[in-house]
Design an enzyme around this catalytic site. Sequence first.
Site, PDB file in Angstrom:
ATOM      1  N   CYS A   1       0.856  -1.194   0.000  1.00 10.30           N
ATOM      2  CA  CYS A   1       0.000   0.000   0.000  1.00 10.30           C
ATOM      3  C   CYS A   1       0.886   1.236   0.000  1.00 10.30           C
ATOM      4  O   CYS A   1       1.923   1.254   0.654  1.00 10.30           O
ATOM      5  CB  CYS A   1      -0.829   0.072   1.283  1.00 10.30           C
ATOM      6  SG  CYS A   1      -2.051  -1.191   1.415  1.00 10.30           S
TER       7      CYS A   1
ATOM      8  N   GLU B   1       1.448  -4.183  -5.534  1.00  8.41           N
ATOM      9  CA  GLU B   1       0.306  -5.085  -5.390  1.00  8.41           C
ATOM     10  C   GLU B   1      -0.905  -4.506  -6.117  1.00  8.41           C
ATOM     11  O   GLU B   1      -1.098  -3.292  -6.146  1.00  8.41           O
ATOM     12  CB  GLU B   1       0.014  -5.224  -3.893  1.00  8.41           C
ATOM     13  CG  GLU B   1      -0.958  -6.304  -3.568  1.00  8.41           C
ATOM     14  CD  GLU B   1      -1.204  -6.369  -2.069  1.00  8.41           C
ATOM     15  OE1 GLU B   1      -0.250  -6.637  -1.313  1.00  8.41           O
ATOM     16  OE2 GLU B   1      -2.350  -6.123  -1.674  1.00  8.41           O
TER      17      GLU B   1
END
Length: 448
Positions: free
Chosen positions: A314, A348
């Site tokens: 993140c 991601e």
Amino acid sequence: MGSIETPPPTAEENGPTTPTCNGNNKQQQTHSGDGLEISAAPTSEKTPENDVSKKRKTGVLPLEVGTRVMCRWRDGKYHPVKVIERRKIVSSDPNDYEYYVHYTEFNRRLDEWVKLEQLDLDSVETDVDEKVEDKATSLKMTRHQKRKIDETHVEGHEELDAASLREHEEFTKVKNIATIELGRYEIETWYFSPFPPEYNDSLKLYFCEFCLNFMKRKEQLQRHMRKCDLKHPPGDEIYRCGTLSMFEVDGKKNKVYGQNLCYLAKLFLDHKTLYYDVDLFLFYVLCECDDRGCHMVGYFSKEKHSEESYNLACILTLPPYQRKGYGKFLIAFSYELSKKEGKVGTPERPLSDLGMLSYRGYWTRVLLDILKKHKSNISIKELSDMTAIKADDILSTLQSLDLIQYRKGQHAICADPKVLDRHLKAAGRGGLEVDVSKLIWTPYKEQG
Ligand code: ACO
Ligand code: ZN
């Protein structure tokens, strides 16, 4: 702690046609997180009749959840919305409600409570929207990181079964915390974050900017600040350049800090999870430092071991610090770590709209700078080795710029200097540079 600072919004952030996410509260820090959506948003200058009593008679009010209607936004224009939730307001009329709406052409961070006067009741479409439900029921559970529960809209939820997705959407549809205080800033939040239930009756939370503990009342924070002896994130300072420092925080050694950071970050990340174990992650927290301490600007998290070669889980720049190049700095930093590990990496998925813009900007700049310098042919593999950017990301970036030709079963990169210059110009500013000579870091190794 001092008072809340209100830097003046730039014309770019707060211009007449550029939405911001901060409602009408002039005290709050503005950010430009939404400039990209507005060009796609159909607008209408129409003034509604607003004949509320007539509509009431015809049975339109109160509006049902799911109703689609035009709503006057903070730019003074009407935009299409869908009613997500409604709540009664204190009034002599038992039918008086306010409505939580989603602007269908905008990102969910702009969802908000609106008053009846803002809605153009002539534009009410009473058909309840089935699209999301249809899509949800057609979704199947896929392998994808079962430990994760991804938040919000359907595109980011391929790993949830239909029932979990519906439950999740129901649970997160209305923002719970409206604002936070963090250091010098009061910041309006963007999304739901699953704080422990006892915090859910608070519209505002007060964060200690150093240990990230959060409290419901200002006095509690003031008491806390007298006791809290942290002046920077817990963990090792692995980079210092001028007033910028990066700290590496091990989620296993600093569990509470890691969890607090996730709660905070989720307020600005629509599609990311909080339910995984922070033990498995390292947090790279970027700070601006002065004589009062090191103030968090943003961070990224990274799995200690990633089977999918993710080098970033993140990423967040706190709204008061956005559009200043910190996002690209964090991205560049994640690739510098990958280079030190001798690995290629990729963020991601899914990427948010702003995440995608930042990555695309970073990849374009890095790759095109190399292509400009390398007059001779260079392969995607060589580009990947030089940059630690995964080959798939290189290919998709160059393809999106129309720089890839497919000849005799081979990819060939077109490197016409004029074309490269044009793309580089369009890719925006380079962001803050990472001075690798100031990075003191060894890759993570399990201890004991
Ligand atoms: N409108 C248009 N373009 C934007 C915007 C915006 N509001 N914000 C960023 N960009 C684009 C621009 O191209 C910008 O470059 P430029 O300023 O030179 O034009 C580029 O993205 C990056 O700008 P930075 O200043 O380097 O990035 P910033 O510090 O604003 O951080 C970030 C970018 C981290 C994505 C920030 O917007 C953020 O925290 N958003 C909320 C959380 C989020 O969505 N994170 C990504 C999720 S995906 C994942 O975590 C793997
Ligand atoms: Zn503290």
